[in-house]
Design a protein around this motif. Structure first.
Motif, PDB file in Angstrom:
ATOM      1  N   UNK A  80      10.506  17.137   5.431  1.00  0.00           N
ATOM      2  CA  UNK A  80       9.167  16.742   5.886  1.00  0.00           C
ATOM      3  C   UNK A  80       8.442  15.944   4.816  1.00  0.00           C
ATOM      4  N   UNK A  81       8.608  16.362   3.572  1.00  0.00           N
ATOM      5  CA  UNK A  81       7.984  15.638   2.469  1.00  0.00           C
ATOM      6  C   UNK A  81       8.546  14.220   2.371  1.00  0.00           C
ATOM      7  N   UNK A  82       9.844  14.082   2.563  1.00  0.00           N
ATOM      8  CA  UNK A  82      10.459  12.762   2.484  1.00  0.00           C
ATOM      9  C   UNK A  82       9.994  11.877   3.637  1.00  0.00           C
ATOM     10  N   UNK A  83       9.841  12.448   4.834  1.00  0.00           N
ATOM     11  CA  UNK A  83       9.354  11.637   5.946  1.00  0.00           C
ATOM     12  C   UNK A  83       7.923  11.165   5.676  1.00  0.00           C
ATOM     13  N   UNK A  84       7.109  12.040   5.113  1.00  0.00           N
ATOM     14  CA  UNK A  84       5.747  11.635   4.740  1.00  0.00           C
ATOM     15  C   UNK A  84       5.795  10.501   3.723  1.00  0.00           C
ATOM     16  N   UNK A  85       6.728  10.598   2.784  1.00  0.00           N
ATOM     17  CA  UNK A  85       6.925   9.516   1.819  1.00  0.00           C
ATOM     18  C   UNK A  85       7.276   8.211   2.524  1.00  0.00           C
ATOM     19  N   UNK A  86       8.147   8.267   3.532  1.00  0.00           N
ATOM     20  CA  UNK A  86       8.535   7.057   4.256  1.00  0.00           C
ATOM     21  C   UNK A  86       7.344   6.431   4.972  1.00  0.00           C
ATOM     22  N   UNK A 132       0.782  -0.493  12.019  1.00  0.00           N
ATOM     23  CA  UNK A 132       0.926   0.097  13.356  1.00  0.00           C
ATOM     24  C   UNK A 132       2.216   0.900  13.453  1.00  0.00           C
ATOM     25  N   UNK A 133       3.281   0.407  12.847  1.00  0.00           N
ATOM     26  CA  UNK A 133       4.543   1.151  12.824  1.00  0.00           C
ATOM     27  C   UNK A 133       4.357   2.475  12.094  1.00  0.00           C
ATOM     28  N   UNK A 134       3.666   2.416  10.945  1.00  0.00           N
ATOM     29  CA  UNK A 134       3.420   3.636  10.172  1.00  0.00           C
ATOM     30  C   UNK A 134       2.602   4.642  10.982  1.00  0.00           C
TER      31      UNK A 134
END
Length: 347
Positions: free
Chosen positions: A35-41, A229-231
């Motif tokens: 989850x932390x890595x997805x937030x980073x992305x 918008x993608x983010x």
């Protein structure tokens, strides 16, 4: 929009590094770290989107999170199941509570809505220069927040909007991050990006030789809005619950700190700054709770994360205003290293 071979290789190397780390984390890391890595992305995509406008136009942009918020709410409202809408958005306008669409279609429509709003705002925004332009972008962010906070029938106002289908995966995030890195680098190294950066040095001189400054600023503005918008769409479909404060000053200053630290004129700098700030913020959050370190009980230090971000921005502006890598990209650094090595061997 053409991109030379060396720049393409540099962008691909940067994207592949992120993808490789993502594959390792998704395969071996605990759910919390995933989850932390997805937030980073998501933050990485947002920072690259900010760089696309701010790094090429040299105009400080405080309103970028407004586009992310528009996309996130549009995606959430369209993708929410009807059953969830009847509970959370029973009085939604335009009949939105009576139907839902697939997450993919919701993302596409949300991006289109964001781009339409970005175009209308951009027509006025690109006419400004310097401080007035910066203040205008800040005003845009405030306006979006006011709308999200007060259009209760559509957004639930300050209350969290829940029931969003959690469909985004690390794979989605990695593909999106790689795509926007290549896209931002392609624009930066195109003739349009070069002309826009030249115009940021002297608008009058650039206009005198035929550079259409406003048109180029609008192109960078639209590219930035598209990436933001993608983010926003990824954020909504991963978290499952959003609120207006998710897209306001906290995340604005976080992404700005990331870009300032790495170097706003470089896509590589945007990625590097995002990595370093993410690690630093997690370390500060660990220290805030007053942990036991090497047998020493540290005191609770609430607010340490905000202090850290402010300190990073101040120190970077004082000690290295151009950021850690300046305007260099990863391929520039590699090429310069090879040149130095070749010169040493010859001498």
């Amino acid at each position: 929009m053409m991109i030379e071979r060396r720049a393409l290789v540099g962008a691909m190397v940067l994207a592949l590094c992120i993808v490789a780390v993502g594959i390792l984390i998704s395969s071996f890391a605990a759910p919390y770290h995933q989850r932390l890595f997805f937030t980073f992305l998501v933050n990485l995509i947002a920072v690259v989107g900010l760089q696309a406008f701010m790094g090429n136009s040299d105009i400080t942009h405080f309103g970028h999170l407004g586009f992310m918020g528009i996309s996130a709410y549009a995606t959430a409202i369209l993708a929410m199941p009807v059953a969830a809408k009847r509970s959370a958005l029973a009085s939604a306008p335009f009949g939105l509570s009576t139907f839902d669409v697939s997450p993919i279609l919701a993302v596409i429509v949300a991006i289109l809505i964001t781009l339409v709003i970005a175009f209308l705002v951009g027509l006025m925004m690109v006419r400004q220069n310097g401080v007035p332009a910066t203040i205008a972008t800040l005003a845009f962010l405030v306006i979006i927040n006011v709308v999200l906070m007060n259009w209760i029938d559509l957004t639930r106002g300050p209350r969290a909007l829940y029931g969003i289908p959690v469909k985004a995966t690390i794979g989605w995030g990695l593909a999106s991050a790689a795509f926007v890195i290549l896209l931002a680098r392609a624009f930066r190294d195109s003739k349009w990006g070069l002309q826009l950066r030249a115009a940021s040095e002297d608008v009058a001189a650039a206009s005198a030789v035929g550079v259409r400054v406003r048109r180029l600023r609008l192109a960078a503005w639209m590219l930035s809005a598209f990436i933001m918008a993608i983010a926003g769409a990824l954020f909504a479909l991963f978290v499952g619950t959003i609120s207006p404060k998710s897209f306001y000053f906290d995340l604005t200053f976080l992404t700005l700190a990331m870009l300032v630290l790495g170097g706003m004129h470089s896509v590589t700098g945007a990625v590097l700054g995002c990595v370093l700030i993410t690690v630093g913020v997690e370390a500060m959050r660990f220290l805030e709770s007053g942990p036991l370190v090497a047998g020493l009980q540290l005191p609770e230090m609430f607010g340490l994360t905000g202090f850290f971000l402010g300190l990073i921005i101040v120190l970077t502006m004082i000690l290295r205003p151009s950021g850690l890598v300046g305007s260099d990209e990863v391929d520039d650094l590699w090429y310069r290293r090879r040149q130095r090595k070749a010169g040493t061997e010859v001498s």
